[in-house]
Design a protein around this motif. Structure first.
Motif, PDB file in Angstrom:
ATOM      1  N   SER A  42       0.523  -1.102   0.131  1.00  0.00           N
ATOM      2  CA  SER A  42      -0.095  -0.090   0.319  1.00  0.00           C
ATOM      3  C   SER A  42       0.826   1.390  -0.188  1.00  0.00           C
ATOM      4  O   SER A  42       0.918   2.054  -0.123  1.00  0.00           O
ATOM      5  N   LEU A  43       2.264   0.970   0.205  1.00  0.00           N
ATOM      6  CA  LEU A  43       2.494   2.750   1.393  1.00  0.00           C
ATOM      7  C   LEU A  43       4.012   2.626  -0.337  1.00  0.00           C
ATOM      8  O   LEU A  43       4.938   2.883  -0.808  1.00  0.00           O
ATOM      9  N   GLY A  44       4.036   1.150  -1.159  1.00  0.00           N
ATOM     10  CA  GLY A  44       4.975   1.247  -2.440  1.00  0.00           C
ATOM     11  C   GLY A  44       6.192   0.623  -1.360  1.00  0.00           C
ATOM     12  O   GLY A  44       6.713  -0.103  -0.162  1.00  0.00           O
ATOM     13  N   HIS A  45       7.115  -0.273  -2.248  1.00  0.00           N
ATOM     14  CA  HIS A  45       8.240  -0.559  -1.935  1.00  0.00           C
ATOM     15  C   HIS A  45       9.188   0.140  -1.271  1.00  0.00           C
ATOM     16  O   HIS A  45       9.968   0.674  -1.600  1.00  0.00           O
ATOM     17  N   ALA A  46       9.593  -0.665  -0.269  1.00  0.00           N
ATOM     18  CA  ALA A  46      10.986  -0.591   0.865  1.00  0.00           C
ATOM     19  C   ALA A  46      10.357   1.160   1.113  1.00  0.00           C
ATOM     20  O   ALA A  46      11.266   1.867   1.133  1.00  0.00           O
ATOM     21  N   HIS A  47       9.207   1.312   2.161  1.00  0.00           N
ATOM     22  CA  HIS A  47       9.143   2.757   2.128  1.00  0.00           C
ATOM     23  C   HIS A  47       9.844   2.618   2.893  1.00  0.00           C
ATOM     24  O   HIS A  47       9.759   1.709   3.832  1.00  0.00           O
ATOM     25  N   PRO A  48      10.291   3.702   2.919  1.00  0.00           N
ATOM     26  CA  PRO A  48      11.145   4.222   4.950  1.00  0.00           C
ATOM     27  C   PRO A  48      10.914   3.949   5.992  1.00  0.00           C
ATOM     28  O   PRO A  48      11.548   3.118   6.502  1.00  0.00           O
ATOM     29  N   ALA A  49       9.219   4.809   6.224  1.00  0.00           N
ATOM     30  CA  ALA A  49       9.116   4.425   7.720  1.00  0.00           C
ATOM     31  C   ALA A  49       8.621   2.389   7.667  1.00  0.00           C
ATOM     32  O   ALA A  49       9.343   2.422   9.210  1.00  0.00           O
ATOM     33  N   ASP A 207     -16.622  -8.123   3.783  1.00  0.00           N
ATOM     34  CA  ASP A 207     -15.021  -8.592   3.374  1.00  0.00           C
ATOM     35  C   ASP A 207     -13.949  -7.454   2.863  1.00  0.00           C
ATOM     36  O   ASP A 207     -14.567  -7.423   1.535  1.00  0.00           O
ATOM     37  N   GLU A 208     -13.078  -7.090   3.497  1.00  0.00           N
ATOM     38  CA  GLU A 208     -12.700  -5.822   3.312  1.00  0.00           C
ATOM     39  C   GLU A 208     -11.323  -5.671   3.099  1.00  0.00           C
ATOM     40  O   GLU A 208     -10.197  -4.587   2.451  1.00  0.00           O
ATOM     41  N   VAL A 209     -10.519  -7.362   2.645  1.00  0.00           N
ATOM     42  CA  VAL A 209      -9.429  -7.555   2.624  1.00  0.00           C
ATOM     43  C   VAL A 209      -8.421  -6.423   1.688  1.00  0.00           C
ATOM     44  O   VAL A 209      -7.579  -6.386   1.409  1.00  0.00           O
ATOM     45  N   GLN A 210      -9.507  -6.717   0.672  1.00  0.00           N
ATOM     46  CA  GLN A 210      -8.847  -5.983  -0.933  1.00  0.00           C
ATOM     47  C   GLN A 210      -8.976  -4.175  -0.708  1.00  0.00           C
ATOM     48  O   GLN A 210      -8.202  -3.546  -1.884  1.00  0.00           O
ATOM     49  N   THR A 211     -10.261  -3.899  -0.716  1.00  0.00           N
ATOM     50  CA  THR A 211     -10.395  -2.834  -0.641  1.00  0.00           C
ATOM     51  C   THR A 211     -10.778  -1.891   0.787  1.00  0.00           C
ATOM     52  O   THR A 211     -10.291  -0.671   0.751  1.00  0.00           O
ATOM     53  N   GLY A 212     -10.308  -2.484   2.232  1.00  0.00           N
ATOM     54  CA  GLY A 212      -9.957  -1.802   3.014  1.00  0.00           C
ATOM     55  C   GLY A 212      -8.046  -1.375   3.167  1.00  0.00           C
ATOM     56  O   GLY A 212      -7.102  -0.763   2.359  1.00  0.00           O
ATOM     57  N   ILE A 213      -8.144  -0.379   3.991  1.00  0.00           N
ATOM     58  CA  ILE A 213      -7.238   0.002   4.414  1.00  0.00           C
ATOM     59  C   ILE A 213      -6.687   1.935   3.123  1.00  0.00           C
ATOM     60  O   ILE A 213      -5.365   1.792   2.910  1.00  0.00           O
ATOM     61  N   GLY A 214      -7.630   2.207   2.824  1.00  0.00           N
ATOM     62  CA  GLY A 214      -7.097   3.154   2.168  1.00  0.00           C
ATOM     63  C   GLY A 214      -7.257   2.943   0.442  1.00  0.00           C
ATOM     64  O   GLY A 214      -7.126   4.504   0.057  1.00  0.00           O
ATOM     65  N   ARG A 215      -7.807   1.908  -0.086  1.00  0.00           N
ATOM     66  CA  ARG A 215      -7.559   0.969  -1.216  1.00  0.00           C
ATOM     67  C   ARG A 215      -8.457   1.700  -2.129  1.00  0.00           C
ATOM     68  O   ARG A 215      -8.278   2.769  -2.945  1.00  0.00           O
ATOM     69  N   THR A 216      -9.847   2.462  -1.562  1.00  0.00           N
ATOM     70  CA  THR A 216     -10.841   3.325  -2.390  1.00  0.00           C
ATOM     71  C   THR A 216     -11.147   5.204  -2.069  1.00  0.00           C
ATOM     72  O   THR A 216     -11.704   5.408  -2.921  1.00  0.00           O
ATOM     73  N   GLY A 237      -2.999  -5.313   1.984  1.00  0.00           N
ATOM     74  CA  GLY A 237      -3.051  -3.523   2.256  1.00  0.00           C
ATOM     75  C   GLY A 237      -2.424  -3.514   3.958  1.00  0.00           C
ATOM     76  O   GLY A 237      -1.764  -1.789   4.524  1.00  0.00           O
ATOM     77  N   LEU A 238      -2.896  -4.199   5.124  1.00  0.00           N
ATOM     78  CA  LEU A 238      -2.699  -3.529   5.836  1.00  0.00           C
ATOM     79  C   LEU A 238      -1.725  -3.735   6.517  1.00  0.00           C
ATOM     80  O   LEU A 238      -0.887  -2.714   7.357  1.00  0.00           O
ATOM     81  N   GLY A 239      -0.731  -4.683   6.374  1.00  0.00           N
ATOM     82  CA  GLY A 239       0.407  -4.532   6.827  1.00  0.00           C
ATOM     83  C   GLY A 239       1.202  -4.496   5.296  1.00  0.00           C
ATOM     84  O   GLY A 239       3.341  -4.714   5.479  1.00  0.00           O
ATOM     85  N   GLY A 240       1.642  -3.091   4.192  1.00  0.00           N
ATOM     86  CA  GLY A 240       2.260  -3.041   3.616  1.00  0.00           C
ATOM     87  C   GLY A 240       2.817  -3.815   3.163  1.00  0.00           C
ATOM     88  O   GLY A 240       3.927  -3.406   2.506  1.00  0.00           O
ATOM     89  N   GLY A 241       3.031  -5.482   2.547  1.00  0.00           N
ATOM     90  CA  GLY A 241       3.535  -6.345   1.956  1.00  0.00           C
ATOM     91  C   GLY A 241       3.740  -7.509   3.754  1.00  0.00           C
ATOM     92  O   GLY A 241       4.677  -8.248   2.889  1.00  0.00           O
ATOM     93  N   PHE A 242       4.297  -6.771   4.864  1.00  0.00           N
ATOM     94  CA  PHE A 242       4.330  -7.882   5.677  1.00  0.00           C
ATOM     95  C   PHE A 242       2.952  -8.722   5.870  1.00  0.00           C
ATOM     96  O   PHE A 242       1.903  -8.102   6.033  1.00  0.00           O
ATOM     97  N   PRO A 243       2.573 -10.214   6.404  1.00  0.00           N
ATOM     98  CA  PRO A 243       1.258 -10.918   6.514  1.00  0.00           C
ATOM     99  C   PRO A 243       0.399 -11.157   7.902  1.00  0.00           C
ATOM    100  O   PRO A 243       1.167 -10.557   8.597  1.00  0.00           O
ATOM    101  N   ILE A 244      -0.244  -9.811   7.531  1.00  0.00           N
ATOM    102  CA  ILE A 244      -0.963 -10.027   8.813  1.00  0.00           C
ATOM    103  C   ILE A 244      -2.456  -9.021   8.333  1.00  0.00           C
ATOM    104  O   ILE A 244      -3.029  -9.426   7.379  1.00  0.00           O
ATOM    105  N   GLY A 245      -3.644 -10.032   9.039  1.00  0.00           N
ATOM    106  CA  GLY A 245      -4.640  -9.806   8.587  1.00  0.00           C
ATOM    107  C   GLY A 245      -5.665  -9.625  10.534  1.00  0.00           C
ATOM    108  O   GLY A 245      -5.508  -9.456  10.709  1.00  0.00           O
ATOM    109  N   GLN A 277       1.271  -0.882  13.014  1.00  0.00           N
ATOM    110  CA  GLN A 277       1.121   0.088  13.153  1.00  0.00           C
ATOM    111  C   GLN A 277       1.570   1.475  12.019  1.00  0.00           C
ATOM    112  O   GLN A 277       0.565   2.503  11.659  1.00  0.00           O
ATOM    113  N   THR A 278       2.429   1.041  11.330  1.00  0.00           N
ATOM    114  CA  THR A 278       3.452   2.483  10.996  1.00  0.00           C
ATOM    115  C   THR A 278       2.621   2.659   9.510  1.00  0.00           C
ATOM    116  O   THR A 278       2.383   3.774   8.656  1.00  0.00           O
ATOM    117  N   VAL A 279       2.016   1.489   8.726  1.00  0.00           N
ATOM    118  CA  VAL A 279       0.739   1.904   7.673  1.00  0.00           C
ATOM    119  C   VAL A 279      -0.168   2.290   8.307  1.00  0.00           C
ATOM    120  O   VAL A 279      -0.651   3.275   7.364  1.00  0.00           O
TER     121      VAL A 279
END
Length: 386
Positions: A42-49, A207-216, A237-245, A277-279
């Motif tokens: 969601s925040l792009g690859h290798a986001h500094p934060a 089911d907001e798995v794909q639509t949640g966390i700002g996607r829309t 998008g919740l984990g920005g690339g790290f696995p979490i649900g 939390q960072t995302v």
């Protein structure tokens, strides 16, 4: 010979690094990534934060299990339910796990068995979520599935009302069916669902798995509808690339998930929670969400100006958009890849665009230029009926 099961139709591209919206393969070729790992990065690859968070947390604590208190989980849960009618969170590792938790909670809380879902939906590949999914290609070959799901046509008010009986525990839906063709819920259909759930004591699972966390363009997609879900599910998008649900629910459901009713060994581990939390801290900011909406409107307008409306239709909301084509889209996806643009399909006739939420307007321009080049020159040959 590969030692991997051949359960993925992999593209012959080996990506080795990424930064923002750009990924690079092992031959040094750069691509615009409009897949985001299928709505994940969601925040792009290798986001500094995120990089900083992983580095710091990895030196402190990775995993302790849910036998112990977790103030960090409490903080993340509070951030996810803030400014909503929801009040509780359960953390797991994926969207399928979040949906499994939602199915269990709905049945346990209501004491009823039936859950209504919709044709062309996608909720996961476990036995429970596969049974809930309204796509035969996902369900084929696995023998008898769970019998307590009724799958009805999406946006069909008459068939939905016919399916409602006294054993319905919940209605489960996606506001935008991502895998099913980027198909959006009709406002009057959403209102009918909201009215029936309220009048008949039926739980609503979104089911907001794909639509949640700002996607829309809002924290959650349901906020743009008349729906007031009892449960929503999150991942991608919740984990920005790290696995979490995560599964979020209302206060009335809290007592139905007491100790021992459900769990996850890795769910909500300190590393995953820190990244999520960072995302959330970046995405759940009004200025950021407004930028997503502005970029989405810009992309929608550019596509409609560049693609003939008699041959292509643009659908979706926010940075979850689909291009409905007259022809099957797989050849177009390959041509886009050859030109340095990665996209993904949604069904046979829809190109799905899922750029990182941090994509720039210049990158949107570049993507539209590639899409126009490969689509407009292709003569219409095969009409699709639906």
């Amino acid at each position: 010979m590969s030692s991997l099961f051949n359960n993925y139709a992999r593209r012959p591209v080996h990506l080795v690094k990424g930064k923002g919206t750009i990924v690079t393969d092992d031959k040094g070729k750069d691509y615009l990534d409009f897949t985001s790992g299928i709505a994940v990065v969601s925040l792009g690859h290798a986001h500094p934060a995120i990089v900083k968070t992983i580095q710091q947390q990895s030196e402190q604590l990775w995993h302790v299990s849910n036998l112990f208190e977790s103030p960090e989980q409490e903080t993340l849960a509070a951030a996810l339910v803030k400014d909503t009618h929801l009040s509780h969170a359960f953390f797991c590792n994926s969207g399928a796990e979040a949906n499994e938790a939602a199915i269990k909670l709905a049945r346990k809380h209501t004491g009823k068995n039936t859950i209504i879902t919709f044709a062309q939906s996608f909720h996961g590949r476990t036995f429970g979520t596969m049974s809930a999914t309204g796509q035969e290609k996902v369900r084929q070959g696995f023998g008898p599935l769970l019998e307590s799901f009724k799958i009805v046509p999406y946006n069909d008010k008459q068939q939905l009302e016919a399916a409602l009986d006294g054993d319905v525990a919940a209605i489960m839906l996606e506001v935008i069916q991502g895998e099913g063709g980027v198909v959006q819920i009709d406002s009057d259909f959403a209102q009918l669902i909201a009215d029936n759930c309220s009048a008949k004591g039926i739980l609503l699972i979104v089911d907001e798995v794909q639509t949640g966390i700002g996607r829309t363009g809002t924290c959650y997609a349901y906020e743009q509808t008349p729906l007031r879900p009892d449960i929503i599910t999150l991942a991608k998008g919740l984990g920005g690339g790290f696995p979490i649900g995560a599964m979020l629910g209302t206060a009335q459901l809290a007592d139905s998930f007491g100790p021992g009713t459900h769990g996850s060994t890795f769910g909500g581990n300190p590393l995953a929670v820190a990244v999520a939390q960072t995302v959330v801290d970046h995405v759940f900011v009004q200025d950021f969400l407004q930028q997503v909406e502005d970029k989405a409107n810009y992309l929608m307008e550019k596509l409609r100006n560049e693609l003939p409306q008699d041959r292509f239709s643009i659908r979706g909301t926010g940075l979850l958009l689909g291009i409905k084509c007259e022809d099957e889209v797989q050849p177009f996806i390959q041509q886009a890849e050859d030109k340095g643009l990665l996209v993904v399909q949604a069904g046979t006739h829809v190109i799905r665009l899922l750029p990182p939420l941090t994509v720039t307007k210049e990158q949107l321009d570049e993507a539209v230029k590639v899409l126009s080049a490969i689509l407009v020159k292709k003569p219409a040959t095969q009409k699709v009926l639906n």
